[in-house]
Motif scaffolding. Structure first.
Motif, PDB file in Angstrom:
ATOM      1  N   VAL A 193      -2.008  11.664   1.592  1.00 21.45           N
ATOM      2  CA  VAL A 193      -1.268  10.718   0.757  1.00 21.45           C
ATOM      3  C   VAL A 193      -1.215  11.225  -0.686  1.00 21.45           C
ATOM      4  CG1 VAL A 193      -1.173   8.349  -0.113  1.00 21.45           C
ATOM      5  CG2 VAL A 193      -1.970   8.798   2.223  1.00 21.45           C
ATOM      6  N   GLU A 194      -0.007  11.314  -1.225  1.00 19.72           N
ATOM      7  CA  GLU A 194       0.177  11.828  -2.581  1.00 19.72           C
ATOM      8  C   GLU A 194       0.531  10.740  -3.579  1.00 19.72           C
ATOM      9  OE1 GLU A 194       3.164  14.792  -2.218  1.00 19.72           O
ATOM     10  OE2 GLU A 194       1.839  16.271  -1.263  1.00 19.72           O
ATOM     11  N   SER A 195       1.006   9.582  -3.077  1.00 24.70           N
ATOM     12  CA  SER A 195       1.439   8.526  -3.987  1.00 24.70           C
ATOM     13  C   SER A 195       1.363   7.171  -3.302  1.00 24.70           C
ATOM     14  CB  SER A 195       2.875   8.788  -4.453  1.00 24.70           C
ATOM     15  OG  SER A 195       3.372   7.692  -5.203  1.00 24.70           O
ATOM     16  N   ILE A 196       1.076   6.140  -4.103  1.00 20.96           N
ATOM     17  CA  ILE A 196       1.142   4.769  -3.589  1.00 20.96           C
ATOM     18  C   ILE A 196       2.201   3.973  -4.366  1.00 20.96           C
ATOM     19  CG2 ILE A 196      -1.277   4.801  -2.879  1.00 20.96           C
ATOM     20  CD1 ILE A 196      -1.863   2.980  -5.311  1.00 20.96           C
ATOM     21  N   ALA A 197       3.097   4.694  -5.021  1.00 24.75           N
ATOM     22  CA  ALA A 197       4.117   4.053  -5.855  1.00 24.75           C
ATOM     23  C   ALA A 197       5.017   3.129  -5.038  1.00 24.75           C
ATOM     24  CB  ALA A 197       4.953   5.115  -6.569  1.00 24.75           C
ATOM     25  N   ARG A 198       5.232   3.453  -3.736  1.00 25.21           N
ATOM     26  CA  ARG A 198       6.119   2.627  -2.905  1.00 25.21           C
ATOM     27  C   ARG A 198       5.517   1.252  -2.620  1.00 25.21           C
ATOM     28  NH1 ARG A 198      10.190   5.500  -0.346  1.00 25.21           N
ATOM     29  NH2 ARG A 198      10.954   3.413   0.168  1.00 25.21           N
ATOM     30  N   LEU A 199       4.244   1.079  -2.879  1.00 23.37           N
ATOM     31  CA  LEU A 199       3.605  -0.222  -2.653  1.00 23.37           C
ATOM     32  C   LEU A 199       3.748  -1.150  -3.849  1.00 23.37           C
ATOM     33  CD1 LEU A 199       0.251   0.833  -0.933  1.00 23.37           C
ATOM     34  CD2 LEU A 199       2.435   0.250   0.117  1.00 23.37           C
ATOM     35  N   THR A 211      -2.946  12.214  -7.390  1.00 20.95           N
ATOM     36  CA  THR A 211      -3.196  12.731  -8.743  1.00 20.95           C
ATOM     37  C   THR A 211      -3.058  11.633  -9.784  1.00 20.95           C
ATOM     38  OG1 THR A 211      -0.881  13.412  -8.953  1.00 20.95           O
ATOM     39  CG2 THR A 211      -2.454  15.057  -8.136  1.00 20.95           C
ATOM     40  N   ASP A 212      -2.236  10.632  -9.461  1.00 20.71           N
ATOM     41  CA  ASP A 212      -2.100   9.466 -10.333  1.00 20.71           C
ATOM     42  C   ASP A 212      -1.605   8.298  -9.492  1.00 20.71           C
ATOM     43  OD1 ASP A 212       0.598   9.808  -9.887  1.00 20.71           O
ATOM     44  OD2 ASP A 212       0.984  10.760 -11.810  1.00 20.71           O
ATOM     45  N   LEU A 213      -1.463   7.131 -10.120  1.00 13.62           N
ATOM     46  CA  LEU A 213      -0.965   5.934  -9.437  1.00 13.62           C
ATOM     47  C   LEU A 213      -0.407   4.981 -10.484  1.00 13.62           C
ATOM     48  CD1 LEU A 213      -3.437   3.844 -10.167  1.00 13.62           C
ATOM     49  CD2 LEU A 213      -4.473   4.759  -8.116  1.00 13.62           C
ATOM     50  N   PRO A 214       0.413   4.005 -10.067  1.00 11.94           N
ATOM     51  CA  PRO A 214       0.964   3.038 -11.021  1.00 11.94           C
ATOM     52  C   PRO A 214      -0.127   2.056 -11.456  1.00 11.94           C
ATOM     53  CG  PRO A 214       1.686   2.514  -8.796  1.00 11.94           C
ATOM     54  CD  PRO A 214       0.967   3.824  -8.713  1.00 11.94           C
ATOM     55  N   THR A 215      -0.820   2.402 -12.513  1.00 11.12           N
ATOM     56  CA  THR A 215      -1.989   1.643 -12.950  1.00 11.12           C
ATOM     57  C   THR A 215      -1.663   0.177 -13.208  1.00 11.12           C
ATOM     58  OG1 THR A 215      -2.807   3.663 -14.008  1.00 11.12           O
ATOM     59  CG2 THR A 215      -3.862   1.598 -14.612  1.00 11.12           C
ATOM     60  N   TYR A 216      -0.552  -0.086 -13.871  1.00  5.50           N
ATOM     61  CA  TYR A 216      -0.180  -1.462 -14.232  1.00  5.50           C
ATOM     62  C   TYR A 216       0.065  -2.305 -12.986  1.00  5.50           C
ATOM     63  CZ  TYR A 216       4.431   0.523 -13.334  1.00  5.50           C
ATOM     64  OH  TYR A 216       5.496   1.155 -12.748  1.00  5.50           O
ATOM     65  N   ALA A 217       0.691  -1.698 -11.952  1.00  2.22           N
ATOM     66  CA  ALA A 217       0.970  -2.442 -10.718  1.00  2.22           C
ATOM     67  C   ALA A 217      -0.314  -2.755  -9.971  1.00  2.22           C
ATOM     68  CB  ALA A 217       1.918  -1.638  -9.827  1.00  2.22           C
ATOM     69  N   LEU A 218      -1.221  -1.778  -9.910  1.00  6.41           N
ATOM     70  CA  LEU A 218      -2.492  -1.999  -9.229  1.00  6.41           C
ATOM     71  C   LEU A 218      -3.336  -3.011  -9.999  1.00  6.41           C
ATOM     72  CD1 LEU A 218      -4.215  -1.215  -6.837  1.00  6.41           C
ATOM     73  CD2 LEU A 218      -5.138   0.681  -8.172  1.00  6.41           C
ATOM     74  N   GLU A 219      -3.309  -2.946 -11.305  1.00  7.79           N
ATOM     75  CA  GLU A 219      -4.041  -3.906 -12.138  1.00  7.79           C
ATOM     76  C   GLU A 219      -3.547  -5.328 -11.870  1.00  7.79           C
ATOM     77  OE1 GLU A 219      -6.536  -5.538 -15.034  1.00  7.79           O
ATOM     78  OE2 GLU A 219      -6.499  -3.437 -14.395  1.00  7.79           O
ATOM     79  N   LEU A 237       0.295  -5.368  -1.019  1.00  9.81           N
ATOM     80  CA  LEU A 237      -0.615  -5.082  -2.124  1.00  9.81           C
ATOM     81  C   LEU A 237      -1.175  -6.374  -2.719  1.00  9.81           C
ATOM     82  CD1 LEU A 237      -1.604  -2.448  -3.390  1.00  9.81           C
ATOM     83  CD2 LEU A 237       0.082  -2.762  -5.203  1.00  9.81           C
ATOM     84  N   ASP A 238      -0.485  -7.473  -2.516  1.00  9.79           N
ATOM     85  CA  ASP A 238      -0.928  -8.749  -3.067  1.00  9.79           C
ATOM     86  C   ASP A 238      -1.898  -9.498  -2.168  1.00  9.79           C
ATOM     87  OD1 ASP A 238       0.513  -8.477  -5.404  1.00  9.79           O
ATOM     88  OD2 ASP A 238       2.307  -9.447  -4.601  1.00  9.79           O
ATOM     89  N   HIS A 239      -2.078  -9.035  -0.904  1.00 11.12           N
ATOM     90  CA  HIS A 239      -2.999  -9.767  -0.027  1.00 11.12           C
ATOM     91  C   HIS A 239      -4.005  -8.874   0.710  1.00 11.12           C
ATOM     92  CE1 HIS A 239      -0.156  -8.712   3.287  1.00 11.12           C
ATOM     93  NE2 HIS A 239      -1.275  -8.694   3.994  1.00 11.12           N
ATOM     94  N   PHE A 240      -4.003  -7.565   0.458  1.00 10.76           N
ATOM     95  CA  PHE A 240      -4.919  -6.682   1.167  1.00 10.76           C
ATOM     96  C   PHE A 240      -6.370  -7.032   0.832  1.00 10.76           C
ATOM     97  CE2 PHE A 240      -5.230  -4.421  -2.825  1.00 10.76           C
ATOM     98  CZ  PHE A 240      -6.481  -3.817  -2.785  1.00 10.76           C
ATOM     99  N   ARG A 241      -7.262  -6.670   1.735  1.00  4.17           N
ATOM    100  CA  ARG A 241      -8.691  -6.929   1.535  1.00  4.17           C
ATOM    101  C   ARG A 241      -9.467  -5.634   1.278  1.00  4.17           C
ATOM    102  NH1 ARG A 241     -11.561 -10.050   6.334  1.00  4.17           N
ATOM    103  NH2 ARG A 241     -11.052  -8.075   7.365  1.00  4.17           N
ATOM    104  N   ARG A 242      -9.183  -4.616   2.082  1.00  2.00           N
ATOM    105  CA  ARG A 242      -9.866  -3.323   1.909  1.00  2.00           C
ATOM    106  C   ARG A 242      -8.837  -2.207   2.015  1.00  2.00           C
ATOM    107  NH1 ARG A 242     -13.481  -6.336   4.990  1.00  2.00           N
ATOM    108  NH2 ARG A 242     -15.527  -6.612   4.036  1.00  2.00           N
ATOM    109  N   LEU A 243      -8.957  -1.232   1.119  1.00  2.00           N
ATOM    110  CA  LEU A 243      -8.079  -0.062   1.139  1.00  2.00           C
ATOM    111  C   LEU A 243      -8.922   1.159   0.811  1.00  2.00           C
ATOM    112  CD1 LEU A 243      -5.360   1.347   1.294  1.00  2.00           C
ATOM    113  CD2 LEU A 243      -4.959   0.728  -1.104  1.00  2.00           C
ATOM    114  N   ASN A 244      -8.985   2.078   1.760  1.00  2.00           N
ATOM    115  CA  ASN A 244      -9.768   3.305   1.584  1.00  2.00           C
ATOM    116  C   ASN A 244      -8.812   4.479   1.487  1.00  2.00           C
ATOM    117  OD1 ASN A 244     -11.465   5.502   1.706  1.00  2.00           O
ATOM    118  ND2 ASN A 244     -12.807   4.635   3.254  1.00  2.00           N
ATOM    119  N   LEU A 245      -8.724   5.066   0.287  1.00  2.00           N
ATOM    120  CA  LEU A 245      -7.843   6.210   0.026  1.00  2.00           C
ATOM    121  C   LEU A 245      -8.642   7.456  -0.352  1.00  2.00           C
ATOM    122  CD1 LEU A 245      -5.101   4.316  -1.997  1.00  2.00           C
ATOM    123  CD2 LEU A 245      -4.709   5.523   0.156  1.00  2.00           C
ATOM    124  N   ARG A 246      -9.889   7.503   0.007  1.00  5.34           N
ATOM    125  CA  ARG A 246     -10.725   8.652  -0.320  1.00  5.34           C
ATOM    126  C   ARG A 246     -10.190   9.926   0.345  1.00  5.34           C
ATOM    127  NH1 ARG A 246     -15.890   8.084  -2.198  1.00  5.34           N
ATOM    128  NH2 ARG A 246     -16.556   9.910  -0.983  1.00  5.34           N
TER     129      ARG A 246
END
Length: 460
Positions: free
Chosen positions: A305-311, A331-339, A317-326
């Motif tokens: 996985v290179e990006s989660i921008a499509r989420l 390299t980066d992600l939409p910080t404001y959207a995840l926040e 993204l508004d109701h997930f409980r656990r997400l493991n992306l290890r």
């Protein structure tokens, strides 16, 4: 004392009747002092009641017995071939209130008038598959309140059998009990009178058996459409919701299957999905595929996985409980959207982002760093979230949480003891001191000589 005993006796009768015991069954629960074998024959009812075993001395009269009640059977096994030998005209058999654990043989074929068998309130857990196959007139089989965990359907293969009672047994809710779903006329399931009262044993302890078995069978069929392993993890206990509204938690394991894309199909109500160790790059199905509507936990570590921008902005993204992306290629992600998602998502419990090659620059890292610091209870592997490993960067493999703004925003070749901005600041500071010094000198000179400074004297 007499009143207390009377009350206790009445209470015992009430309890056993409330469990479905008949008047004959209740006999086995009369308080008794004598622990030795004893029998009582009621000639008018042709009924023989025996406590603590059956003595051979009664065999001379077994042909007169139509109702046999065996209470507190002293042995763990019961051999119908031996014990019931000679009871040719027996119509009803009751074995109750004992430590009986198994029937060792099938009922003898000489019992051609036996219509009802009650084995209730025992520890019975094992029945021969042909236990009742020799009985040609058996109509009612009552096996309530025993220790039966599973029952082979062949046990009920008796053409004359009409009514079966099974409540009070710790039945395992597995695919082996799928026969209970067959509602066709004449099926074994159609003869189970108390089918809607049956409850599961561990691991779905106390849950209604029929709906749970239906879920298990449906899950197995739907799982065949995937390359994954499927498991029913949990079912809401009774009382929280009605049986028709049971909420289930299903886990689907597709790890290490060589997948390059997320599965297009998932079993209904899949809540947990394991996709570890595949070659998946795109998470778009989480936002677009209805099959992921119920998904709460996604383990997609060690993929590509290179990006989660499509989420961004997605319901998932508004109701997930656990997400493991290890261990991906982030390299980066939409910080404001995840926040925003973490602030509004009350389900969010675990987020894993470690072992990715995170960019460490002045554009992305400060916001990402703030996100990590604000949500330490959700982001569980914060110590493993580090800058990408590069040989020509001083921040290589450093923990992002601990970086200073200077380390993030000043490039190594700019990090000298005399920066151009520093030179400008020194010049400006020197000029300020020079102006202040001249002002003080002029003030001192005016006080001493009374002469104005030269520039003031020249001003018209």
């Amino acid at each position: 004392m007499i009143v207390q005993r009377t009350f206790l006796f009445a209470f015992l009768i009430y309890v056993h009747f409330s469990r479905g015991f008949t008047k004959d069954d209740e006999i086995c629960y009369h308080p008794r002092v004598n622990i030795h074998s004893e029998c009582d024959f009621t000639e008018s009812r042709q009924r023989l009641v025996c406590f603590n075993g059956f003595k051979d001395e009664w065999r001379a009269r077994v042909k007169d017995v139509q109702v046999l009640i065996l209470c507190v059977w002293p042995k763990a096994t019961f051999d119908p071939q031996e014990i019931l030998r000679g009871f040719t005209f027996l119509r009803k058999l009751i074995i109750a209130n004992s430590n009986l654990t198994q029937l060792s043989t099938a009922f003898p074929n000489e019992m051609q008038f036996l219509e009802k068998i009650n084995v209730i309130g025992t520890k019975l857990y094992l029945l021969p598959n042909d236990a009742f196959s020799n009985l040609r007139t058996l109509r009612c089989l009552d096996l309530r309140n025993n220790a039966l965990e599973e029952i082979n359907i062949t046990v009920f293969d008796v053409p004359t059998l009409k009514d079966i009672y099974l409540t009070g047994n710790p039945l395992r809710c597995t695919e082996d009990v799928a026969w209970i779903l067959d509602s066709s006329e004449g099926s074994a399931a159609s003869k189970v009178v108390d089918k809607d009262k049956l409850l599961c044993a561990t691991p779905h302890d106390g849950r209604p058996l029929v709906p749970v078995v239906k879920i298990i069978v449906t899950l197995k069929e739907e799982c065949k459409e995937t390359v994954c392993d499927c498991e029913l993890i949990y079912v809401t206990p009774p009382g929280e919701l009605t049986q028709r509204q049971l909420i289930v938690f299903i886990s689907v394991n597709c790890s290490y299957r060589g997948l390059t894309e997320m599965p297009e199909f998932l079993p209904t109500d899949t809540n947990i999905l394991h996709l570890s160790g595949n070659k998946i790059k795109d998470l778009t199905p989480l936002a677009t595929n209805p099959a992921y509507k119920s998904l709460l936990d996604l383990y997609i570590d060690d993929n590509l996985v290179e990006s989660i921008a499509r989420l961004e902005g997605s319901d998932w993204l508004d109701h997930f409980r656990r997400l493991n992306l290890r261990g991906n290629k982030l390299t980066d992600l939409p910080t404001y959207a995840l926040e925003d998602a973490l602030l509004h998502n009350r389900n969010a419990a675990n987020l894993y982002l470690g072992n990715n090659s995170w960019t460490c620059d002045c554009h992305f890292t400060p916001g990402f760093q703030d996100l990590l610091i604000r949500h330490p209870n959700i982001i569980k592997d914060i110590n493993d979230i580090r800058c990408a490993f590069t040989s020509d960067n001083d921040n290589s493999n450093k923990q992002i949480r601990d970086l200073t703004r200077t380390e993030i925003c000043i490039l190594p070749d700019e990090d000298s003891w005399l920066h151009p901005l520093d030179i400008l600041n020194i010049i400006l500071a020197s000029l300020i001191f020079l102006v202040l010094g001249k002002l003080l000198y002029d003030y001192w000179s005016f006080k001493k000589t009374g002469k104005l400074p030269w520039i003031v004297a020249k001003i018209p």
